[in-house]
Design a protein around this motif. Structure first.
Motif, PDB file in Angstrom:
ATOM      1  N   UNK A  29      19.358  67.335 -22.981  1.00 43.94           N
ATOM      2  CA  UNK A  29      18.239  67.470 -22.048  1.00 43.94           C
ATOM      3  C   UNK A  29      17.605  68.857 -22.160  1.00 43.94           C
ATOM      4  N   UNK A  30      18.448  69.883 -22.293  1.00 44.49           N
ATOM      5  CA  UNK A  30      17.921  71.235 -22.425  1.00 44.49           C
ATOM      6  C   UNK A  30      17.107  71.380 -23.705  1.00 44.49           C
ATOM      7  N   UNK A  31      17.564  70.742 -24.789  1.00 45.54           N
ATOM      8  CA  UNK A  31      16.812  70.813 -26.041  1.00 45.54           C
ATOM      9  C   UNK A  31      15.448  70.141 -25.904  1.00 45.54           C
ATOM     10  N   UNK A  32      15.409  68.988 -25.256  1.00 48.91           N
ATOM     11  CA  UNK A  32      14.133  68.295 -25.086  1.00 48.91           C
ATOM     12  C   UNK A  32      13.203  69.095 -24.186  1.00 48.91           C
ATOM     13  N   UNK A  33      13.732  69.634 -23.092  1.00 47.62           N
ATOM     14  CA  UNK A  33      12.882  70.424 -22.192  1.00 47.62           C
ATOM     15  C   UNK A  33      12.390  71.688 -22.876  1.00 47.62           C
ATOM     16  N   UNK A  34      13.226  72.330 -23.684  1.00 47.67           N
ATOM     17  CA  UNK A  34      12.795  73.509 -24.430  1.00 47.67           C
ATOM     18  C   UNK A  34      11.686  73.143 -25.420  1.00 47.67           C
ATOM     19  N   UNK A  35      11.821  71.988 -26.049  1.00 43.72           N
ATOM     20  CA  UNK A  35      10.787  71.550 -26.989  1.00 43.72           C
ATOM     21  C   UNK A  35       9.471  71.286 -26.263  1.00 43.72           C
ATOM     22  N   UNK A  36       9.543  70.684 -25.105  1.00 40.80           N
ATOM     23  CA  UNK A  36       8.330  70.440 -24.319  1.00 40.80           C
ATOM     24  C   UNK A  36       7.684  71.752 -23.882  1.00 40.80           C
ATOM     25  N   UNK A  38       3.471  74.531 -35.331  1.00 47.52           N
ATOM     26  CA  UNK A  38       3.209  73.170 -34.864  1.00 47.52           C
ATOM     27  C   UNK A  38       3.946  72.153 -35.724  1.00 47.52           C
ATOM     28  N   UNK A  39       4.015  72.381 -37.036  1.00 53.34           N
ATOM     29  CA  UNK A  39       4.769  71.480 -37.914  1.00 53.34           C
ATOM     30  C   UNK A  39       6.258  71.521 -37.592  1.00 53.34           C
ATOM     31  N   UNK A  40       6.766  72.730 -37.244  1.00 55.10           N
ATOM     32  CA  UNK A  40       8.177  72.823 -36.855  1.00 55.10           C
ATOM     33  C   UNK A  40       8.462  71.997 -35.598  1.00 55.10           C
ATOM     34  N   UNK A  41       7.516  72.026 -34.666  1.00 51.62           N
ATOM     35  CA  UNK A  41       7.715  71.240 -33.445  1.00 51.62           C
ATOM     36  C   UNK A  41       7.749  69.755 -33.751  1.00 51.62           C
ATOM     37  N   UNK A  42       6.781  69.280 -34.529  1.00 51.95           N
ATOM     38  CA  UNK A  42       6.740  67.842 -34.836  1.00 51.95           C
ATOM     39  C   UNK A  42       7.873  67.425 -35.749  1.00 51.95           C
ATOM     40  N   UNK A  43       8.448  68.348 -36.509  1.00 51.35           N
ATOM     41  CA  UNK A  43       9.564  68.012 -37.382  1.00 51.35           C
ATOM     42  C   UNK A  43      10.916  68.144 -36.736  1.00 51.35           C
ATOM     43  N   UNK A  44      10.951  68.592 -35.499  1.00 53.27           N
ATOM     44  CA  UNK A  44      12.226  68.727 -34.795  1.00 53.27           C
ATOM     45  C   UNK A  44      12.866  67.356 -34.570  1.00 53.27           C
ATOM     46  N   UNK A  45      14.204  67.337 -34.581  1.00 52.87           N
ATOM     47  CA  UNK A  45      14.912  66.058 -34.421  1.00 52.87           C
ATOM     48  C   UNK A  45      14.699  65.461 -33.042  1.00 52.87           C
ATOM     49  N   UNK A  46      14.408  66.295 -32.048  1.00 52.23           N
ATOM     50  CA  UNK A  46      14.221  65.802 -30.679  1.00 52.23           C
ATOM     51  C   UNK A  46      12.760  65.522 -30.352  1.00 52.23           C
ATOM     52  N   UNK A  47      11.873  65.606 -31.344  1.00 51.60           N
ATOM     53  CA  UNK A  47      10.451  65.413 -31.065  1.00 51.60           C
ATOM     54  C   UNK A  47      10.162  63.997 -30.570  1.00 51.60           C
ATOM     55  N   UNK A  48      10.886  63.024 -31.060  1.00 49.97           N
ATOM     56  CA  UNK A  48      10.645  61.646 -30.621  1.00 49.97           C
ATOM     57  C   UNK A  48      11.102  61.407 -29.180  1.00 49.97           C
ATOM     58  N   UNK A  49      11.859  62.352 -28.606  1.00 45.86           N
ATOM     59  CA  UNK A  49      12.387  62.162 -27.259  1.00 45.86           C
ATOM     60  C   UNK A  49      11.580  62.879 -26.191  1.00 45.86           C
ATOM     61  N   UNK A  50      10.541  63.633 -26.578  1.00 43.99           N
ATOM     62  CA  UNK A  50       9.763  64.357 -25.580  1.00 43.99           C
ATOM     63  C   UNK A  50       8.911  63.380 -24.795  1.00 43.99           C
ATOM     64  N   UNK A  51       8.384  63.845 -23.688  1.00 47.12           N
ATOM     65  CA  UNK A  51       7.529  63.017 -22.841  1.00 47.12           C
ATOM     66  C   UNK A  51       6.282  62.587 -23.608  1.00 47.12           C
ATOM     67  N   UNK A  52       5.786  61.399 -23.275  1.00 53.29           N
ATOM     68  CA  UNK A  52       4.676  60.825 -24.028  1.00 53.29           C
ATOM     69  C   UNK A  52       3.383  61.588 -23.911  1.00 53.29           C
ATOM     70  N   UNK A  53       3.233  62.483 -22.932  1.00 55.81           N
ATOM     71  CA  UNK A  53       1.965  63.185 -22.779  1.00 55.81           C
ATOM     72  C   UNK A  53       1.876  64.447 -23.635  1.00 55.81           C
TER      73      UNK A  53
END
Length: 883
Positions: free
Chosen positions: A139-146, A192-207
């Motif tokens: 959860x912390x990884x996803x929130x950090x990515x967001x 921006x490419x690093x963000x989209x290439x992160x393993x948790x990118x598919x788990x971020x909020x849809x917005x």
């Protein structure tokens, strides 16, 4: 005397050993209860099996419940451990499913810990502690990515602003920073490419992904335009025949370099005069401005008319907001004909105010008068700080509305702003007072917490539980009366108060727990005494004295203590009643039930049978019969029975009267009689005509004579200046068994009716959701099933929504329903709910969700059905249909 020695016969001891004595180390052969309990504790230290514990507890509880308590506690501990292990396995499987799911649901993972704690899972033990840590990391990884995505979006906006600022400066300055700016843009694109290439990118909020894509596209567009414009400027500077760039500042710079006058100079010279002329109302807009304003308003007007013709227009819709924005931008440059057309379109769309540009000056003058009247009020009618603050906010919002599409009036604005600023000084003093009161309340609450801690330390060894309970209640009342503080400060101080109160209440709670155990043990003893073949009066009295002593020493909650007392008294009362019946004689006559009591008992049994049937109509009918039996009202079928009883009663009365007359002594001769002594006047007539000599004609009752006494009660004169009032008959007094039976029957009937109502309510909701899923209006529950909260128009709107094809989005309607029902919103929708609440604060005239929940349900039923929306709708309706 005989030489034979006298021998006293001694009772031979039973040498037979208990079968479980060897297992428990001689606990069953111990002579005292303390020795038996010590051997049981030693035996429990050997970790016996569950079967052995059950056998020992079964045998030991028959003779010594005190020693058996330790065995029962060990069994309870084993049972709790088994339940916790079962719960841990269940929640561990849920955690594994959350970790294995793709994409990872961060909202569900955040709710896992809360739900597991509510279910009683041991999160501090393995394996749940490990799953808790792993889920927290994900959860912390996803929130950090967001969070990084939001930062990148802001950085893209700042880069675009830097590029726009460079377009207002010399093109040579822009060329000097071109390389550094290009590096920043390239670095942003890599991040921006690093963000989209992160393993948790598919788990971020849809917005978040659309926001990052929009920021990237905007930055790329601005950067490409900047580079092409700069390249064109360099070519124009090198070759005079090359075309000028599209950037006005750079084009003027090239013109000056070529020896030509800059075109932007005339525009810059004319700009300061235009606003002043427009502000004074003397300047005229250019034809270009008029055409642009007309085109913008025409486009918004056509969209609004199309939405109104389709029947989808309403106050605050997107088309209305777009029209308001167009009015704000271009409203000053259009003619009155277009103003009238826009005004009519807004009224047709549901906007009550429309566009009243010709009333702008009058509205501004009214607002100035209202602002000045905030302080110039009569004595004793001054407004408070909060009211002035809300009024000022409303007045400024109305001024903004009046400014839309109308020429500004700086003189009135200055007057209005000065009046608002003068009134705001009262608000500032009110804020200062609130802060001062909050500081004092905070200090008072902190002092109270310290006082509780000191009191707890001083009374840790006290045994005066009543005074302790009284002091704790006083602490609670003082905390509630300690003044108002902000929510944030209250959230900080409340845990400290609860912690101090928990430490102070610990001895009392321990004493109450021990008292409960002792009272339950006495209830068991009372049950055993009541079930014994011979009732021991001395033991019963001693047990009752122990109960009273315990109740006087350790106080409990009133309702709980009453239930315990009823459970303690019932077996003893039953034993005494049984003993009275067995003894016969006068006691037997005393406990015999009358005909009325038997009817009440029969009616109570009928109510219990109706409760078991589960039929609400039968329960209501049985309750009515029970009430009639309690009031001693005869059934309708026995119409002749009252007459027969009345005849028998009258005959009995006459017989008693004749017997009394036979044995009565002869009456004494009358010597003198008060009343009319005229010849031929009878005593009965005189008494009826005159009553008491000198008395009032109305018998002393006055104006109460015509209406039968005060408070609607019938009254009669006793002849001595007093009146007797007759009350409504409540039926004969019930015996104790009949009273208890009817009371229990009524309580069970009420509980059964509540359960049946909840069951019917759930079935109606299930039927409603089924009709929504099948899009079949015939399956909708009837108005009677839905209850009185759903009116006929509301149900007809639901029927039409279900029968029509699914359309629209019900996200906002579901949020409004959850607000109206005051139920929880899913974690992934909390941000949307907060945003909607902020929007609702700006719409002061709109109806609240509690008023429009019927229309919101129709909106949800008109959309497509899915499992998540169905659960949210069911949770909201479960509360709304009950209110």
């Amino acid at each position: 005397m005989s030489d034979a020695s006298e021998v006293n016969p001694a009772s031979a001891k039973n040498t037979e050993q208990h079968p479980l004595d060897a297992l428990t180390g001689g606990a069953f052969s111990a002579e005292t209860s303390g020795d038996r309990a010590a051997r049981i504790r030693d035996w429990l230290a050997t970790q016996p099996t569950v079967e052995q514990l059950q056998d020992v507890h079964k045998e030991l509880s028959k003779g010594d419940k005190s020693a058996a308590r330790a065995v029962r506690e060990r069994l309870d501990e084993i049972r709790r451990t088994a339940n916790q292990e079962k719960i841990s396995v269940e929640w561990a499987e849920k955690a594994q499913a959350l970790l294995a799911a793709e994409p990872f649901d961060a909202a569900a993972a955040a709710a896992w810990q809360r739900d597991a704690a509510k279910a009683g899972a041991a999160l501090s033990r393995e394996p749940l502690s490990q799953f808790k840590a792993r889920l927290g990391e994900r959860v912390k990884a996803v929130e950090d990515l967001q969070h990084r995505t939001q930062v990148q979006r802001e950085v893209a906006l700042l880069l675009a602003q830097r590029i726009e600022v460079l377009s207002t400066k010399s093109w040579k300055d822009a060329k000097a920073v071109l390389e550094a700016l290009g590096g920043d843009v390239a670095r942003w694109q890599e991040q921006a490419k690093e963000l989209t290439g992160d393993a948790s990118w598919s788990s971020v909020d849809g917005r978040f992904p659309p926001q990052l894509e929009a920021a990237s596209a905007q930055l790329a567009l601005v950067w490409d335009a900047f580079q092409s414009a700069l390249a064109q400027t360099e070519a124009a500077a090198a070759d005079e025949s090359a075309p000028l760039p599209t950037v006005p500042v750079w084009a003027d710079e090239i013109r000056v370099a070529r020896g030509l006058p800059p075109e932007a100079a005339a525009v810059e010279v004319a700009k300061p005069a235009a606003p002043r002329a427009a502000a004074a109302g003397r300047g005229k807009p250019t034809p270009e401005q008029v055409e642009a304003a007309k085109a913008g308003l025409d486009q918004a007007l056509q969209a609004l008319k199309a939405e109104t013709a389709a029947g989808n227009s309403q106050a605050g819709s997107e088309a209305v907001q777009a029209m308001r924005a167009a009015i704000k931008a271009h409203g000053r440059f259009v003619d009155e004909a277009l103003v009238g057309e826009v005004h009519e379109a807004l009224l047709a769309a549901g906007e009550a105010e429309g566009w009243q540009r010709h009333l702008a000056e009058k509205l501004r003058e009214d607002l100035v008068a209202k602002a000045e009247a905030l302080l110039n009020r009569p004595e004793g009618q001054a407004l408070g700080g909060r009211k002035i603050q809300e009024t000022l906010r409303s007045l400024r919002e109305q001024w903004k509305q009046a400014d839309q599409g109308a020429v500004a009036n700086h003189a009135l604005w200055k007057k209005f702003d000065e009046a608002c600023n003068a009134a705001y000084k009262v608000v500032e003093s009110w804020h200062d007072k609130i802060r001062q009161d909050s500081t004092q309340a905070k200090a008072q609450r902190l002092a109270l917490i310290e006082e509780i801690k000191a009191w707890a330390a001083a009374n840790a060894a006290s045994q005066d539980w009543k005074n302790m309970l009284r002091a704790l209640r006083q602490f609670g009342e003082r905390w509630r009366e300690s003044g108002h503080i902000g929510e944030k400060l209250f959230a900080e101080l409340q845990p400290l108060f609860k912690q101090a109160m928990a430490a102070a209440e610990a001895p009392l709670q321990a004493a109450q727990k021990a008292s409960l155990e002792r009272r339950h043990a006495m209830i068991d003893e009372a049950t055993a005494l009541g079930a014994a073949p011979s009732l021991r009066i001395d033991a019963v009295k001693a047990l009752q004295q122990r109960w009273q002593a315990e109740a006087q020493v350790v106080p409990l909650d009133r309702k709980h203590e009453q239930k315990l007392w009823d459970a303690f008294r019932k077996p003893l009362d039953d034993a005494f009643n049984r003993k009275s019946v067995e003894r016969g004689g006068r006691s037997q006559v005393a406990v015999e039930l009358s005909e009325h009591d038997r009817r009440v008992l029969d009616a109570s049994k009928a109510v219990e049978a109706a409760n078991a049937s589960g039929d609400a109509q039968k329960i209501h009918a049985a309750l009515a019969e029970l009430e009639a039996a309690i009031k001693a009202q005869p059934a309708k079928s026995d119409e002749n029975q009252p007459q027969a009883q009345t005849g028998q009663a009258s005959e009995a009365v006459e017989a008693q009267a004749s017997e009394a007359a036979a044995v009565a002594k002869p009456a004494r001769p009358v010597v003198a009689v008060r009343g009319d002594d005229r010849p031929g006047m009878r005593k009965e007539a005189a008494a009826a005509a005159g009553g008491r000599p000198g008395g009032r004609k109305d018998g002393g009752r006055g104006r109460d004579a015509a209406r039968g006494g005060r408070d609607g009660r019938d009254s009669r004169d006793t002849g001595r200046g007093r009146r007797e009032f007759t009350r409504e008959e409540r039926g004969p007094r019930l015996a104790d068994p009949a009273f208890r039976a009817q009371r229990d029957a009524v309580e069970h009937a009420q509980e059964a009716l509540r359960k049946l109502a909840a069951q019917a309510h759930g079935e109606a909701l299930t039927q409603l959701l089924g009709a929504w899923q099948a899009r079949d209006a015939a399956q909708l529950p009837s108005a009677q099933q839905l209850g009185g909260k759903v009116t006929a128009p509301v149900r007809s709107s639901w029927t039409g929504a279900v029968a029509a094809a699914p359309k629209g989005n019900a996200a906002e309607a579901l949020l409004r329903l959850e607000m109206a029902a005051d139920v929880h919103t899913p974690a992934d929708q909390l941000a949307a709910r907060r945003a909607l609440q902020l929007q609702m604060l700006t719409r002061r005239n709109d109806p609240s969700p509690q008023q429009t929940w019927g229309q919101d349900v129709a909106t949800v039923l008109g959309s497509a059905s899915d499992e998540a929306s169905a659960r949210r709708l069911q949770a909201a309706l479960k509360q709304l249909l009950r209110k």
